[in-house]
Design a protein around this motif. Structure first.
Motif, PDB file in Angstrom:
ATOM      1  N   VAL A 139       0.993  -1.009   0.067  1.00 31.53           N
ATOM      2  CA  VAL A 139       0.010  -0.119   0.017  1.00 31.53           C
ATOM      3  C   VAL A 139       0.986   1.266  -0.033  1.00 31.53           C
ATOM      4  CG1 VAL A 139      -1.552   1.450   1.252  1.00 31.53           C
ATOM      5  CG2 VAL A 139      -1.949  -1.347   0.829  1.00 31.53           C
ATOM      6  N   VAL A 140       1.068   1.793  -1.234  1.00 34.81           N
ATOM      7  CA  VAL A 140       2.037   2.953  -1.153  1.00 34.81           C
ATOM      8  C   VAL A 140       1.425   4.428  -1.174  1.00 34.81           C
ATOM      9  CG1 VAL A 140       3.052   1.662  -3.079  1.00 34.81           C
ATOM     10  CG2 VAL A 140       1.416   3.304  -3.741  1.00 34.81           C
ATOM     11  N   ALA A 141       0.235   4.291  -0.953  1.00 36.62           N
ATOM     12  CA  ALA A 141      -0.369   5.820  -0.570  1.00 36.62           C
ATOM     13  C   ALA A 141      -1.946   5.597   0.126  1.00 36.62           C
ATOM     14  CB  ALA A 141      -0.768   6.584  -1.961  1.00 36.62           C
ATOM     15  N   ILE A 142      -2.418   6.863   0.597  1.00 39.08           N
ATOM     16  CA  ILE A 142      -3.892   6.924   1.038  1.00 39.08           C
ATOM     17  C   ILE A 142      -4.586   7.575  -0.325  1.00 39.08           C
ATOM     18  CG2 ILE A 142      -5.426   7.831   2.487  1.00 39.08           C
ATOM     19  CD1 ILE A 142      -3.516   5.775   3.693  1.00 39.08           C
ATOM     20  N   GLY A 143      -5.747   7.092  -0.756  1.00 37.09           N
ATOM     21  CA  GLY A 143      -6.320   7.517  -1.860  1.00 37.09           C
ATOM     22  C   GLY A 143      -7.348   6.406  -2.600  1.00 37.09           C
ATOM     23  N   GLU A 144      -8.226   7.061  -3.021  1.00 33.61           N
ATOM     24  CA  GLU A 144      -8.132   8.543  -3.642  1.00 33.61           C
ATOM     25  C   GLU A 144      -9.104   9.200  -2.597  1.00 33.61           C
ATOM     26  OE1 GLU A 144     -10.299   9.412  -7.341  1.00 33.61           O
ATOM     27  OE2 GLU A 144     -10.445   7.364  -7.543  1.00 33.61           O
ATOM     28  N   ILE A 145      -8.911  10.366  -2.149  1.00 31.40           N
ATOM     29  CA  ILE A 145      -9.473  10.970  -0.970  1.00 31.40           C
ATOM     30  C   ILE A 145      -9.806  12.495  -1.459  1.00 31.40           C
ATOM     31  CG2 ILE A 145      -8.630   9.725   0.670  1.00 31.40           C
ATOM     32  CD1 ILE A 145      -6.575  11.970   1.453  1.00 31.40           C
ATOM     33  N   GLY A 146     -10.829  13.181  -1.010  1.00 36.32           N
ATOM     34  CA  GLY A 146     -10.733  14.677  -1.295  1.00 36.32           C
ATOM     35  C   GLY A 146     -12.378  14.978  -1.114  1.00 36.32           C
ATOM     36  N   LEU A 147     -12.544  15.905  -2.141  1.00 33.29           N
ATOM     37  CA  LEU A 147     -13.993  16.523  -2.057  1.00 33.29           C
ATOM     38  C   LEU A 147     -14.415  16.486  -3.577  1.00 33.29           C
ATOM     39  CD1 LEU A 147     -13.381  19.624   0.029  1.00 33.29           C
ATOM     40  CD2 LEU A 147     -14.223  17.546   0.771  1.00 33.29           C
ATOM     41  N   ASP A 148     -15.849  16.160  -3.619  1.00 33.58           N
ATOM     42  CA  ASP A 148     -16.407  16.165  -5.039  1.00 33.58           C
ATOM     43  C   ASP A 148     -17.999  16.782  -4.949  1.00 33.58           C
ATOM     44  OD1 ASP A 148     -17.921  15.376  -7.398  1.00 33.58           O
ATOM     45  OD2 ASP A 148     -16.466  13.956  -7.730  1.00 33.58           O
ATOM     46  N   TYR A 149     -18.043  18.041  -5.532  1.00 33.39           N
ATOM     47  CA  TYR A 149     -19.331  18.743  -5.318  1.00 33.39           C
ATOM     48  C   TYR A 149     -20.183  18.505  -6.790  1.00 33.39           C
ATOM     49  CZ  TYR A 149     -17.343  20.971  -1.392  1.00 33.39           C
ATOM     50  OH  TYR A 149     -16.565  21.293  -0.063  1.00 33.39           O
ATOM     51  N   GLN A 199     -10.447  15.980  -6.733  1.00 37.70           N
ATOM     52  CA  GLN A 199     -11.471  16.944  -6.549  1.00 37.70           C
ATOM     53  C   GLN A 199     -12.313  17.370  -7.688  1.00 37.70           C
ATOM     54  OE1 GLN A 199     -11.685  20.359  -7.383  1.00 37.70           O
ATOM     55  NE2 GLN A 199     -10.279  20.120  -9.112  1.00 37.70           N
ATOM     56  N   ARG A 200     -13.437  17.661  -7.569  1.00 34.56           N
ATOM     57  CA  ARG A 200     -14.145  17.756  -8.786  1.00 34.56           C
ATOM     58  C   ARG A 200     -15.195  18.995  -8.390  1.00 34.56           C
ATOM     59  NH1 ARG A 200     -17.498  14.234 -12.847  1.00 34.56           N
ATOM     60  NH2 ARG A 200     -17.642  15.681 -14.947  1.00 34.56           N
ATOM     61  N   ALA A 201     -15.046  20.165  -9.040  1.00 33.70           N
ATOM     62  CA  ALA A 201     -15.897  21.224  -8.841  1.00 33.70           C
ATOM     63  C   ALA A 201     -15.877  21.966  -7.277  1.00 33.70           C
ATOM     64  CB  ALA A 201     -17.439  20.882  -9.009  1.00 33.70           C
ATOM     65  N   CYS A 206      -5.565  13.446 -12.061  1.00 28.64           N
ATOM     66  CA  CYS A 206      -6.487  13.737 -13.021  1.00 28.64           C
ATOM     67  C   CYS A 206      -6.631  15.234 -13.200  1.00 28.64           C
ATOM     68  CB  CYS A 206      -7.886  13.300 -13.142  1.00 28.64           C
ATOM     69  SG  CYS A 206      -8.879  13.442 -14.738  1.00 28.64           S
ATOM     70  N   PHE A 207      -5.683  15.836 -13.330  1.00 27.42           N
ATOM     71  CA  PHE A 207      -5.528  17.518 -13.298  1.00 27.42           C
ATOM     72  C   PHE A 207      -6.123  18.018 -14.537  1.00 27.42           C
ATOM     73  CE2 PHE A 207      -3.819  21.765 -13.422  1.00 27.42           C
ATOM     74  CZ  PHE A 207      -4.271  22.407 -12.100  1.00 27.42           C
ATOM     75  N   GLY A 208      -6.961  19.020 -14.344  1.00 33.80           N
ATOM     76  CA  GLY A 208      -7.748  19.452 -15.469  1.00 33.80           C
ATOM     77  C   GLY A 208      -8.013  21.165 -15.027  1.00 33.80           C
ATOM     78  N   GLU A 209      -7.123  21.627 -14.378  1.00 34.22           N
ATOM     79  CA  GLU A 209      -7.501  22.880 -13.859  1.00 34.22           C
ATOM     80  C   GLU A 209      -6.542  23.985 -14.606  1.00 34.22           C
ATOM     81  OE1 GLU A 209     -10.130  23.761 -11.834  1.00 34.22           O
ATOM     82  OE2 GLU A 209     -10.458  21.751 -11.405  1.00 34.22           O
ATOM     83  N   SER A 210      -6.797  25.185 -14.093  1.00 35.23           N
ATOM     84  CA  SER A 210      -5.915  26.224 -14.853  1.00 35.23           C
ATOM     85  C   SER A 210      -4.245  26.368 -14.269  1.00 35.23           C
ATOM     86  CB  SER A 210      -6.637  27.654 -14.488  1.00 35.23           C
ATOM     87  OG  SER A 210      -6.518  27.722 -12.896  1.00 35.23           O
ATOM     88  N   VAL A 211      -3.547  26.928 -15.016  1.00 35.34           N
ATOM     89  CA  VAL A 211      -2.255  27.166 -14.642  1.00 35.34           C
ATOM     90  C   VAL A 211      -2.241  27.877 -13.379  1.00 35.34           C
ATOM     91  CG1 VAL A 211       0.104  28.437 -15.359  1.00 35.34           C
ATOM     92  CG2 VAL A 211      -1.484  27.096 -16.897  1.00 35.34           C
ATOM     93  N   GLU A 212      -3.166  28.767 -13.130  1.00 39.79           N
ATOM     94  CA  GLU A 212      -2.931  29.432 -11.845  1.00 39.79           C
ATOM     95  C   GLU A 212      -3.081  28.440 -10.606  1.00 39.79           C
ATOM     96  OE1 GLU A 212      -6.014  32.268 -11.271  1.00 39.79           O
ATOM     97  OE2 GLU A 212      -5.383  32.908  -9.335  1.00 39.79           O
TER      98      GLU A 212
END
Ligand code: ZN
Length: 280
Positions: free
Chosen positions: A89-99, A154-156, A178-184
């Protein structure tokens, strides 16, 4: 042949039941030598661990996905700690928020007696977000305790995700998968020393914003993944994804980074080995 890792694959999904050995053989033939099977709840995490025990190329991540938050136990930590101790087990995931799909937005179809649908209200959204935040926090705590890094979904919900992980940022690290956000937003992640990973969306005709993000990400601060069975790259778009398709993702990313496949292989594998020390 340049070697790549698939750092995010849902290999425990029933999608692979009919031809699992072929899926693994195609991955090996494409030079995909390590695959991280991702847990989305405790059962799924245990299935990922079982796959890792059986197949040398497979490793596992243990975690509870925010979309399943309402079915999570009140305290996830004991079971997660147990899973985290496993050598593969190499990581904790996947975790986060999804709105993306809030209860108030997923009302059942309208009927004659309820012409607007029996929608649930904003109160349900608040409870849903609170439960997501609660299990996210518990899992970040286990990451800190066990010394494992995290795989972030994370989604939305970018701003809330960043705010909620901030107290843990110096004690564990995460990869925004699955990064799909802005450069900022990319820069907000890189500033705290966390990473991103890119999927097959980078190959899509309408994926120019992802290619812009790839171009702006230093060669040693991202990893590659399929998120299979979702998001198969061109020319397989719309079909079931599988780890072998990291090859097509790598070809597009190398073109964007104007580097060779050998350079991309060396950089992304080194980043993954450092981020997931148990992957060695
Ligand atoms: Zn996933």
């Amino acid at each position: 042949m340049p070697v790549f890792y698939d750092t995010h694959a849902h290999l425990d999904y029933p999608d692979y039941a009919p031809d699992f050995p072929d899926v693994l053989a195609r991955a090996a033939a494409a030079g995909i030598t390590k695959i991280i099977a991702i847990g989305t709840n405790l059962d799924s995490s245990r299935r990922a661990v079982a796959l890792a025990e059986k197949h040398p190329a497979i490793y596992a991540a243990a975690g509870w996905h925010p979309s399943d938050a309402l079915t999570a136990p009140a305290d996830l930590r004991p079971a997660l700690r147990e899973l985290a101790r496993h050598p593969k087990v190499v990581a904790i995931g996947e975790i986060g928020l999804d709105y993306y799909r809030l209860p108030s937005l997923t009302r059942p179809a309208a009927t004659l007696s309820h012409p607007l649908g029996e929608g649930r209200g904003e109160g349900d959204d608040v409870a849903y977000k609170q439960k997501q935040a609660e299990i996210f926090r518990q899992q970040l705590e286990v990451a800190v305790e066990t010394g494992l890094n995290c795989i972030i979904h994370q989604r939305a919900s970018f701003d809330d995700t960043l705010a909620q992980l901030q107290p843990f940022a110096g004690q564990t690290r995460g990869v925004f998968h699955c990064f799909g956000e802005s450069v900022e937003r990319l820069n907000q992640i890189l500033e705290i020393g966390w990473l991103v990973s890119y999927t097959g969306i980078v190959t899509f005709k309408n994926g120019q914003n992802i290619r812009d993000a790839v171009a702006a990400t230093p060669l040693d601060q991202f990893m590659l993944e399929t998120d299979c069975p979702y998001l198969a790259p061109v020319p397989y778009r719309g079909k079931r994804g599988e780890p072998a398709f990291v090859k097509e993702i790598a070809e597009t990313v190398a073109a964007v980074k104007q580097c060779s496949l050998a350079e991309l292989s060396a950089a992304t594998c080194a980043t993954a080995a450092k981020f997931f020390p148990k992957l060695a």
